[in-house]
Design an enzyme around this catalytic site. Structure first.
Site, PDB file in Angstrom:
ATOM      1  N   HIS A 152      68.630  93.919  42.853  1.00  0.00           N
ATOM      2  CA  HIS A 152      69.033  95.295  42.548  1.00  0.00           C
ATOM      3  C   HIS A 152      70.563  95.425  42.440  1.00  0.00           C
ATOM      4  O   HIS A 152      71.200  96.060  43.271  1.00  0.00           O
ATOM      5  CB  HIS A 152      68.474  96.224  43.635  1.00  0.00           C
ATOM      6  CG  HIS A 152      68.727  97.681  43.400  1.00  0.00           C
ATOM      7  ND1 HIS A 152      68.938  98.234  42.147  1.00  0.00           N
ATOM      8  CD2 HIS A 152      68.813  98.731  44.280  1.00  0.00           C
ATOM      9  CE1 HIS A 152      69.142  99.545  42.278  1.00  0.00           C
ATOM     10  NE2 HIS A 152      69.080  99.867  43.548  1.00  0.00           N
ATOM     11  N   CYS A 211      72.021 104.798  41.389  1.00  0.00           N
ATOM     12  CA  CYS A 211      71.206 103.647  40.989  1.00  0.00           C
ATOM     13  C   CYS A 211      70.582 103.853  39.614  1.00  0.00           C
ATOM     14  O   CYS A 211      69.963 102.947  39.066  1.00  0.00           O
ATOM     15  CB  CYS A 211      70.124 103.386  42.021  1.00  0.00           C
ATOM     16  SG  CYS A 211      70.801 103.104  43.665  1.00  0.00           S
TER      17      CYS A 211
END
Lengths: 386, 386
Positions: free
Chosen positions: A334, A85
């Site tokens: 996200h 991420c």
């Protein structure tokens, strides 16, 4: 090392963008960032692309030259960076390094992820590839489970409560409702957050970030050239990338992320400032507990105090240190590989005074924290209005 | 930019390594390289990992901190670089940049791929992700088909023959038979090469590289520190990474790779030498036609003359410019993400005079060319005995 500045920023809205693929998302963000800096693609000297799992989500690998050539900049070094991420945070770190060291004078950094596709049913499995497949993942722990264990331990050691976590969700949804480009613009109440559908106890659906499509991009140049490109450049005051073990079982204390604490220390030291000097921050709230721990690891509050600090309103707009004014990963969305650069875009928006309803007054120093996995990669960046 | 040297090199044997996973392969190569340089993991300042498709082949993503932490170097920036078959060439390029610019004094670069696994039946599909999925791949063209088209066009324009290509295969198998760490140590005759099972006309099984497991690693330091680590350091004399369109349909002439020609020009210019000064080369023979075209694009022979040049014996051991003394991707094997650094390990072996039966006499300047996709990424590196 010479000072470096962001001289252009652009991003797509985040959400379920059915008519966009990974290439078109990247091109949209890159073109916006280039337009913002009045730069033409052939002027670029290198291209840095952060992407976590396009091959898994879409099949398309080798994405960096695909994007840069299609953009009109064939020939230049074009490389994909993967750090879970924190993929585009890492791409940005390497781009900053190269410009700071004098290797290049003008580079483009993009982060992208296309997560909603025919592969969406496999999203939890694909994301689990950022954990230790030979250990925790083989034992059945996907990321919601890993962060649930972290939350439970934080509750046990520090007395953090479900209500504390719910306050983070309520605040980030309230901020995201003010962001026209957020994925889920929906205010929620504390009661709603507490009554959310369970995902992995003690985390409910409102403690978890979203599965989104999106891209973000920034243009970097040496500070001494910044005025050529932008009337409002943003100086990179501090930055660090750090790493740690993938598996939670390799960590001595799962209520803290040593990689976050170390990246924060290094970035603050480079900038010559402390957490108290920061006017606003984007923190990596993949789960609400991650924002709580980041507040502690970066020194915005004392160790173990992230829950009460969040519940006090200190991290809301108007508070002492507004956090995730964009809505964060929870509400803005996200798209994994886009998140690191998207955080920097929000910092740019705030430092340029373009935050409209979500503007932090007189913001001049801002911090972004981009986390990979359950703390195995971290990139912390501190920007200042130049 | 200061001069940089390879001060340690190590690699695993290449092949079907059923008892090794992507982590153990990486650790084996890294430990060998560190031992070769007498470096302890905690002394490293950054880690660069080249890997193309571990998530597809093994499920494991976020590989860089997984490897560096397990190696005993948690904390440092640890990043995965992906550029198709040039992934570890690109990781090396970025590592070189950082050391040359003075950012770090000691870094480790590794390339790895674990291709034989439960995902092996999907290998052609996973590799096709390095092409344009929205164009050529959607139309059914996987990499053997793309390079078959390139070969057919080269035959049409320049009169290259099946026999010319077969000479490349025979030579690389002969070289690989001398390399104890090669995947397929098997001499073949010209007749065998010509009678190989068709893969995609005009390419047969002997024109195609192997599906292998393996890893390779090198340690980099500034040249001025090299004597601390190695009695036989290798100076990076020239290096460049370039890019181009992914799809063959976007190229004006598919008998040449502009990214290879440009990377060669830049690397030669940096080194201040020409192709005639090179004593041996590792060229990216993913298919025999790719070695033929690389010979031309890099100036080892004239445009269109790569076939006859290969058939003349000039590129065999004892010839004017021995190419792929390791056996190349054809015989040594092609664990995609490992290939770029593995080429550099062969250069190190030759420049240090450790090539035993395959040693090129008095080799002091050597070149590696690492190609990604059908020419969308290229990294060319020139090493010299320091």
């Amino acid at each position: 090392m010479r000072p470096v500045a962001i001289v252009g920023a652009g991003k797509t809205p985040f959400g379920v963008l059915a008519d966009q693929d990974v290439l078109s998302l990247s091109l949209t963000a890159c073109r916006q960032a280039l337009a913002d800096a009045s730069v033409n693609p052939p002027d670029l000297e290198a291209f840095y692309l952060g992407n976590f799992a396009s091959p898994g989500f879409t099949g398309q690998n080798h994405l960096a030259p695909f994007v840069s050539s299609s953009l009109g900049a064939p020939g230049i070094p074009a490389t994909r960076f993967e750090a879970a991420c924190a993929s585009s945070g890492s791409a940005f770190f390497h781009a900053w390094s190269a410009v700071a060291a004098g290797i290049y004078d003008l580079v483009l950094v993009c982060g992208v992820e296309k997560m909603t596709s025919q592969s969406t049913p496999r999203v939890t499995e694909i994301l689990a590839g950022a954990g230790d497949l030979t250990g925790e993942v083989r034992a059945g722990a996907t990321f919601p489970a890993l962060f649930a264990m972290i939350a439970r331990r934080h509750m046990h050691v520090y007395g953090t409560t479900r209500e504390h976590l719910a306050h983070v969700a309520v605040k980030n949804h309230a901020h995201g409702a003010l962001n026209p480009e957020a994925h889920l613009r929906k205010r929620i109440t504390l009661e709603q957050a507490l009554a959310g559908r369970p995902v992995c106890d003690p985390l409910t659906i409102y403690d978890c970030s979203l599965v989104s499509d999106g891209a973000a991009a920034v243009v970097l140049a040496p500070l001494e050239h910044a005025a050529r490109y932008s009337p409002r450049p943003l100086r990179v005051r501090g930055i660090a990338q750090t790493s740690d073990y993938l598996g939670l079982d390799r960590k001595e204390d799962i209520t803290t992320f040593p990689a976050v604490a170390a990246a924060g220390r290094k970035a603050f030291e480079m900038a010559g400032v402390t957490a108290h000097d920061i006017d606003m921050a984007e923190l990596h709230d993949c789960f609400t507990i991650a924002e709580v721990i980041a507040l502690e690891d970066l020194g915005f509050c004392e160790r173990g105090g992230g829950g009460p600090f969040s519940a006090s309103g200190a991290t809301a707009l108007g508070g002492a240190i507004p956090v995730n004014t964009s809505g964060g990963l929870k509400s803005k969305g996200h798209p994994v590989g886009a998140t690191g650069v998207a955080q920097l875009c929000e910092l740019a928006t705030q430092l340029r005074g373009q935050g409209a309803e979500r503007q932090v007054m007189n913001a001049s120093l801002a911090l972004a924290e981009n986390l990979g996995g359950s703390g195995a990669t971290c990139v912390v960046t501190i920007l200042e209005s130049a």
